[in-house]
Enzyme design. Structure first.
Site, mmCIF file in Angstrom:
data_model
loop_
_atom_site.group_PDB
_atom_site.id
_atom_site.type_symbol
_atom_site.label_atom_id
_atom_site.label_comp_id
_atom_site.label_asym_id
_atom_site.label_seq_id
_atom_site.Cartn_x
_atom_site.Cartn_y
_atom_site.Cartn_z
ATOM 1 N N GLU A 240 0.880 -1.178 0.000
ATOM 2 C CA GLU A 240 0.000 0.000 0.000
ATOM 3 C C GLU A 240 0.906 1.214 0.000
ATOM 4 O O GLU A 240 1.551 1.505 1.002
ATOM 5 C CB GLU A 240 -0.893 -0.009 1.251
ATOM 6 N N CYS A 274 -2.396 9.430 2.261
ATOM 7 C CA CYS A 274 -2.056 8.744 1.003
ATOM 8 C C CYS A 274 -3.122 8.973 -0.056
ATOM 9 O O CYS A 274 -2.813 9.091 -1.234
ATOM 10 C CB CYS A 274 -1.847 7.256 1.260
HETATM 11 P P1 NAD Z 1 8.298 4.979 4.496
HETATM 12 O O1 NAD Z 1 8.310 4.224 3.222
HETATM 13 O O2 NAD Z 1 9.400 5.943 4.753
HETATM 14 O O3 NAD Z 1 8.292 3.990 5.755
HETATM 15 C C1 NAD Z 1 7.275 3.035 5.934
HETATM 16 C C2 NAD Z 1 7.762 1.990 6.908
HETATM 17 O O4 NAD Z 1 8.817 1.240 6.306
HETATM 18 C C3 NAD Z 1 8.338 2.541 8.206
HETATM 19 O O5 NAD Z 1 7.911 1.729 9.283
HETATM 20 C C4 NAD Z 1 9.834 2.422 7.998
HETATM 21 O O6 NAD Z 1 10.570 2.313 9.189
HETATM 22 C C5 NAD Z 1 9.905 1.142 7.212
HETATM 23 N N1 NAD Z 1 11.129 0.958 6.434
HETATM 24 C C6 NAD Z 1 12.015 1.882 6.004
HETATM 25 N N2 NAD Z 1 13.003 1.303 5.299
HETATM 26 C C7 NAD Z 1 12.736 -0.017 5.276
HETATM 27 C C8 NAD Z 1 13.370 -1.143 4.678
HETATM 28 N N3 NAD Z 1 14.488 -1.017 3.963
HETATM 29 N N4 NAD Z 1 12.801 -2.349 4.835
HETATM 30 C C9 NAD Z 1 11.662 -2.498 5.536
HETATM 31 N N5 NAD Z 1 11.022 -1.473 6.127
HETATM 32 C C10 NAD Z 1 11.545 -0.241 5.993
HETATM 33 O O7 NAD Z 1 6.878 5.700 4.540
HETATM 34 P P2 NAD Z 1 6.330 6.702 5.644
HETATM 35 O O8 NAD Z 1 6.997 8.025 5.456
HETATM 36 O O9 NAD Z 1 6.353 6.080 6.981
HETATM 37 O O10 NAD Z 1 4.808 6.818 5.210
HETATM 38 C C11 NAD Z 1 4.334 7.760 4.298
HETATM 39 C C12 NAD Z 1 4.051 7.108 2.968
HETATM 40 O O11 NAD Z 1 3.101 6.069 3.163
HETATM 41 C C13 NAD Z 1 3.429 8.041 1.966
HETATM 42 O O12 NAD Z 1 4.035 7.851 0.706
HETATM 43 C C14 NAD Z 1 1.975 7.620 1.933
HETATM 44 O O13 NAD Z 1 1.322 7.889 0.716
HETATM 45 C C15 NAD Z 1 2.082 6.157 2.195
HETATM 46 N N6 NAD Z 1 0.841 5.614 2.744
HETATM 47 C C16 NAD Z 1 0.102 4.771 1.974
HETATM 48 C C17 NAD Z 1 -1.086 4.267 2.459
HETATM 49 C C18 NAD Z 1 -1.910 3.326 1.611
HETATM 50 O O14 NAD Z 1 -2.778 2.673 2.161
HETATM 51 N N7 NAD Z 1 -1.669 3.211 0.326
HETATM 52 C C19 NAD Z 1 -1.530 4.604 3.735
HETATM 53 C C20 NAD Z 1 -0.748 5.469 4.499
HETATM 54 C C21 NAD Z 1 0.435 5.968 3.985
#
Ligand code: NAD
Length: 499
Positions: A240, A274
């Protein structure tokens, strides 16, 4: 339960409005994640064998406990993300609705059912059921730290899996409280554990051969890394990801309702949604009137951390640079700020920004901004609006405002995305029975609803032969057996079909 670990260090979660430390949390390293997964495996055996009714009662009690702890949870979300308390409350209310739906519908959606065998296999009794996968790793974002992970956690648990949850490093406390609530109701085994830390903790979860599926929510950039790690073990993932959603406003739309919806869709949670509205395509005849209504409303919004603030700070400091870049680039390339402008970025806050005349290939139109900014564009009709809405690699959701039911439905269908809401913003999120997920850069797979339950289960097909028929799948089969079947096939399938 949350996982305790010695010696791997700690990190602080900060209040983004004040910079104050909310709490210290352990950094769970590879060994701690592996230990959690080991415990989860045992929990999964117990939970999976418990049966639909027992799981349902326990999950409804988890829902009850979350509801009774709503105030405490909302305060923590408010502290860790900076969003207004009532937004945090709303998010938790929606999470409760998802828990309720998943608990009540899991048996119906996933339980055993018989399937008609068809004439060619009349001698078979056919059974289809959906077995739990085992251990699901949920990696979550910070922007909706309860609702978003719950979209995976509730459905994965209801399907009979144990979950190891890695919340965002910006909202670890919320993750720990969630796991604590589940442990309070289900003390026998840790069916939900939380591991805390930054990227490497999530990476350890994704790379482990002990995890049966990863439910990732976050940026498309991180999703690629997670997928690459999962590839080593052929671990499936549901992703997502980010969005750049559009709202389409037709000539005969209710412009007050459209302006209200766009305002909320673009500015609530400081635009850190998002499925937030980042672009608006307005049909020519309605353009000036809509823009006026939107601008008037946007000027009345105020960010802050006090109880009267309309929205909070930007949670992730690095995002402020992105927002600043998108606004600056849009203005440099001929865009006009009808509300706000470059000076609207007042760290950690961003005042509302409404931009017009921004070229289609500008960052503010193509990339996720994740701030309280929106670009408004004039189009000649809904067809052009759909075409422009679809001109990004993202495809999460979308909104259509129109006075014509058929035109709205037609446009909704043609928007390349997983969900579209007509004449309101994002109503599908509240409907637990509807699937949620994107296409393209916005990800794949679905959470919520029956599809969300199936995402965390493995279909199992069983046939039981009731009596023997011909010998076609035996070396004892004869030409006569085949001739008989060919006759039957010609009768069943060889006909021409007319309208
Ligand atoms: P992010 O991608 O920076 O981090 C998401 C998660 O991944 C965090 O818990 C982070 O610690 C973890 N992470 C980071 N590097 C990793 C790796 N190499 N391996 C595994 N996990 C890792 O995103 P964010 O800033 O926390 O969230 C915002 C983003 O999420 C926005 O782009 C938003 O659009 C999206 N989002 C999407 C939805 C949806 O349902 N489509 C819902 C909410 C947010």
């Amino acid at each position: 339960m949350s996982v305790t670990v010695e010696g791997a260090g700690t990190f602080a979660s900060l209040n983004p409005a004040t910079g104050e430390v909310v709490a210290e949390h352990p950094v769970h390293d590879d060994a701690a994640v592996a230990a959690a997964l080991g415990r989860a495996r045992e929990a999964a055996h117990w939970w999976g064998a418990l049966g639909w009714k027992e799981r349902r009662v326990r999950l409804l009690n988890v829902k009850g406990s979350l509801t009774r702890n709503l105030g405490r949870m909302a305060e923590l979300v408010h502290q860790e993300t900076g969003k207004p308390l009532k937004d945090a409350q709303l998010e938790i209310i929606m999470a409760v609705a998802h828990l309720d739906w998943a608990a009540r519908n899991a048996a119906k959606v996933l339980g055993p059912r018989s399937v008609r065998p068809g004439l060619m296999a009349l001698n078979q009794r056919c059974l289809l059921e959906y077995r739990p996968l085992g251990v699901v790793g949920v990696i979550g974002p910070w922007n909706y730290p309860v609702l978003t992970p719950m979209g995976s956690i509730a459905y994965a648990l209801a399907a009979g899996n144990a979950v190891v949850f890695k919340p965002s490093e910006y909202t670890p406390g919320v993750g720990e409280l969630l796991a604590g609530i589940v442990a309070g109701v289900v003390p026998e085994h840790p069916v939900l554990q939380t591991v805390t830390g930054r990227g490497p903790t999530g990476a350890a979860l994704a790379a482990s051969p002990a995890v049966d599926k990863i439910a990732f929510t976050g940026s498309a950039r991180t999703a690629r890394r997670v997928m690459a790690a999962c590839a080593a073990n052929l671990t499936p993932i549901v992703a997502e990801c980010s969005g750049k959603d559009a709202c389409l406003v037709d000539a005969d739309a209710d412009l007050d309702a459209a302006a209200d919806a766009v305002l909320w869709g673009a500015m609530s949670n400081a635009g850190q949604t998002c499925i937030g509205v980042e672009r608006v395509y307005v049909v020519d005849e309605a353009y000036e009137a809509f823009l006026g209504k939107l601008a008037d409303r946007a000027r009345g919004l105020r960010p802050g951390f006090d109880r009267e603030a309309d929205y909070g700070p930007i949670t992730m400091p690095a995002q402020l640079d992105v927002i600043e870049r998108h606004i600056g680039d849009a203005l440099e390339r001929g865009g006009e700020a009808v509300v706000g402008g470059a000076a609207s970025v007042r760290r950690p806050y961003v005042d509302p920004v409404v931009l017009t005349g921004v070229p289609d290939d500008a960052a503010a139109v193509r990339e996720e901004t994740f701030g309280p900014t929106v670009t408004v564009h004039r189009v000649k009709d809904l067809d052009e609006a759909v075409e422009k809405a679809n001109a990004t690699g993202y495809g999460l959701a979308g909104t259509v405002f129109s006075g014509s039911r058929s035109r709205a439905l037609d446009a909704a269908r043609r928007i390349r995305s997983g969900m579209t809401s007509i004449n309101s913003f994002a109503s599908f999120v509240q409907v637990a029975a509807l699937p949620f997920g994107g296409v393209g850069e916005s990800g794949f797979g679905r959470v919520h609803g029956a599809d969300g339950l199936r995402e965390f289960a493995r279909p199992k097909a069983i046939t039981r032969q009731r009596f023997a028929t011909g010998n076609l799948t035996s070396f004892a089969g004869t030409d006569k057996d085949m001739a008989r079947v060919l006759g039957l096939v010609t009768l069943l399938h060889g006909r021409r079909h007319r309208r």
